[in-house]
Design a protein around this motif. Structure first.
Motif, short mmCIF file in Angstrom:
data_model
loop_
_atom_site.label_atom_id
_atom_site.label_comp_id
_atom_site.label_asym_id
_atom_site.label_seq_id
_atom_site.Cartn_x
_atom_site.Cartn_y
_atom_site.Cartn_z
N LEU A 42 0.82 -1.21 0.00
CA LEU A 42 0.00 0.00 0.00
C LEU A 42 0.85 1.26 0.00
N THR A 43 0.29 2.31 -0.55
CA THR A 43 0.80 3.66 -0.37
C THR A 43 -0.24 4.38 0.48
N PRO A 44 0.12 5.45 1.16
CA PRO A 44 -0.87 6.14 1.99
C PRO A 44 -2.15 6.51 1.25
N GLU A 45 -2.03 6.86 -0.03
CA GLU A 45 -3.20 7.27 -0.81
C GLU A 45 -4.15 6.12 -1.11
N LYS A 46 -3.71 4.89 -0.97
CA LYS A 46 -4.52 3.71 -1.30
C LYS A 46 -5.11 3.03 -0.07
N VAL A 47 -4.75 3.46 1.13
CA VAL A 47 -5.23 2.83 2.36
C VAL A 47 -6.73 3.01 2.50
N THR A 48 -7.44 1.92 2.77
CA THR A 48 -8.89 1.94 2.93
C THR A 48 -9.24 1.79 4.42
N LEU A 49 -10.52 1.90 4.73
CA LEU A 49 -10.95 1.67 6.12
C LEU A 49 -10.71 0.23 6.54
N TYR A 50 -10.77 -0.70 5.61
CA TYR A 50 -10.42 -2.09 5.95
C TYR A 50 -8.98 -2.15 6.45
N ASP A 51 -8.08 -1.45 5.75
CA ASP A 51 -6.67 -1.42 6.14
C ASP A 51 -6.48 -0.68 7.46
N ILE A 52 -7.19 0.42 7.62
CA ILE A 52 -7.11 1.20 8.87
C ILE A 52 -7.56 0.34 10.05
N ASN A 53 -8.59 -0.45 9.82
CA ASN A 53 -9.07 -1.34 10.87
C ASN A 53 -7.97 -2.33 11.29
N LYS A 54 -7.29 -2.89 10.30
CA LYS A 54 -6.23 -3.88 10.56
C LYS A 54 -5.00 -3.25 11.22
N TYR A 55 -4.54 -2.13 10.69
CA TYR A 55 -3.26 -1.57 11.12
C TYR A 55 -3.35 -0.51 12.22
N ILE A 56 -4.52 0.08 12.39
CA ILE A 56 -4.63 1.16 13.38
C ILE A 56 -5.69 0.86 14.44
N ILE A 57 -6.93 0.65 14.01
CA ILE A 57 -8.03 0.55 14.98
C ILE A 57 -7.87 -0.66 15.91
N ILE A 58 -7.76 -1.84 15.36
CA ILE A 58 -7.70 -3.04 16.21
C ILE A 58 -6.47 -3.03 17.13
N PRO A 59 -5.26 -2.75 16.62
CA PRO A 59 -4.12 -2.71 17.55
C PRO A 59 -4.28 -1.64 18.64
N PHE A 60 -4.86 -0.50 18.28
CA PHE A 60 -4.99 0.61 19.22
C PHE A 60 -6.04 0.34 20.29
N THR A 61 -7.05 -0.46 19.96
CA THR A 61 -8.16 -0.68 20.89
C THR A 61 -8.15 -2.07 21.52
N MET A 62 -7.22 -2.92 21.15
CA MET A 62 -7.21 -4.31 21.61
C MET A 62 -7.22 -4.42 23.14
N GLU A 63 -6.37 -3.68 23.78
CA GLU A 63 -6.27 -3.77 25.25
C GLU A 63 -7.50 -3.20 25.94
N SER A 64 -8.00 -2.07 25.48
CA SER A 64 -9.13 -1.42 26.15
C SER A 64 -10.47 -2.07 25.81
N GLU A 65 -10.53 -2.75 24.65
CA GLU A 65 -11.78 -3.33 24.15
C GLU A 65 -12.88 -2.28 24.02
N ALA A 66 -12.47 -1.06 23.78
CA ALA A 66 -13.40 0.06 23.59
C ALA A 66 -13.33 0.50 22.13
N SER A 67 -14.20 1.41 21.75
CA SER A 67 -14.17 1.92 20.39
C SER A 67 -12.95 2.81 20.19
N PHE A 68 -12.62 3.06 18.93
CA PHE A 68 -11.48 3.92 18.62
C PHE A 68 -11.70 5.31 19.19
N VAL A 69 -12.89 5.86 19.01
CA VAL A 69 -13.20 7.21 19.50
C VAL A 69 -13.02 7.28 21.02
N GLU A 70 -13.51 6.28 21.72
CA GLU A 70 -13.39 6.28 23.18
C GLU A 70 -11.93 6.19 23.64
N THR A 71 -11.10 5.56 22.84
CA THR A 71 -9.71 5.30 23.21
C THR A 71 -8.79 6.48 22.89
#
Length: 138
Positions: A42-71
């Protein structure tokens, strides 16, 4: 983290820009691959929400088990959204963010009545909007 009602988990353009900055900083360096086929770099311009979920949202929220916004550290409490954003998760996130930027630009000034929320009511980069990927627990 104290859970907040899902309907009050809006995200702001300012917070979305922080996600874009994270993508720019990490995507090429970490050699992200598309969730579409698990092999295309991927290049930054091609990243989708599916990719964001994999690389950002899930790792960032895994410990808290909360939503991204809450975290997010920039979320100081509920963020009642002014609008609901319908999107496709397979579209480049840059496109989604550009559309949101245009929405805010278009509704920045309310030309009819400053108190008329039906017409946007004067949006800024800090006006929360509701996007499921960031509001729902992943």
């Amino acid at each position: 983290i104290t859970p907040m009602p899902v309907e009050l988990r809006g995200i702001t353009l300012r917070q979305l820009r922080a996600i874009i900055a994270n993508i720019k900083r990490r995507c090429l360096k970490e050699r992200w691959v598309s969730t579409n086929d698990n092999k295309t770099l991927l290049t930054p311009e091609k990243v989708t929400l599916y990719d964001i979920n994999k690389y950002i949202i899930i790792p960032f929220t895994m410990e808290s088990e909360a939503s991204f916004v809450e975290t997010l550290p920039s979320t100081a409490g509920t963020q009642p959204p002014k609008f609901f954003v319908s999107h496709t998760s397979g579209e480049p996130f840059y496109h989604t963010t550009a559309c949101i930027q245009q929405l805010i630009e278009d509704f920045k000034v309310n030309r009819i009545d400053k108190n008329d929320d039906r017409r946007g009511g004067g949006m800024t980069e800090d006006t929360p909007i509701w996007i499921c990927a960031f509001a729902n627990n992943q």
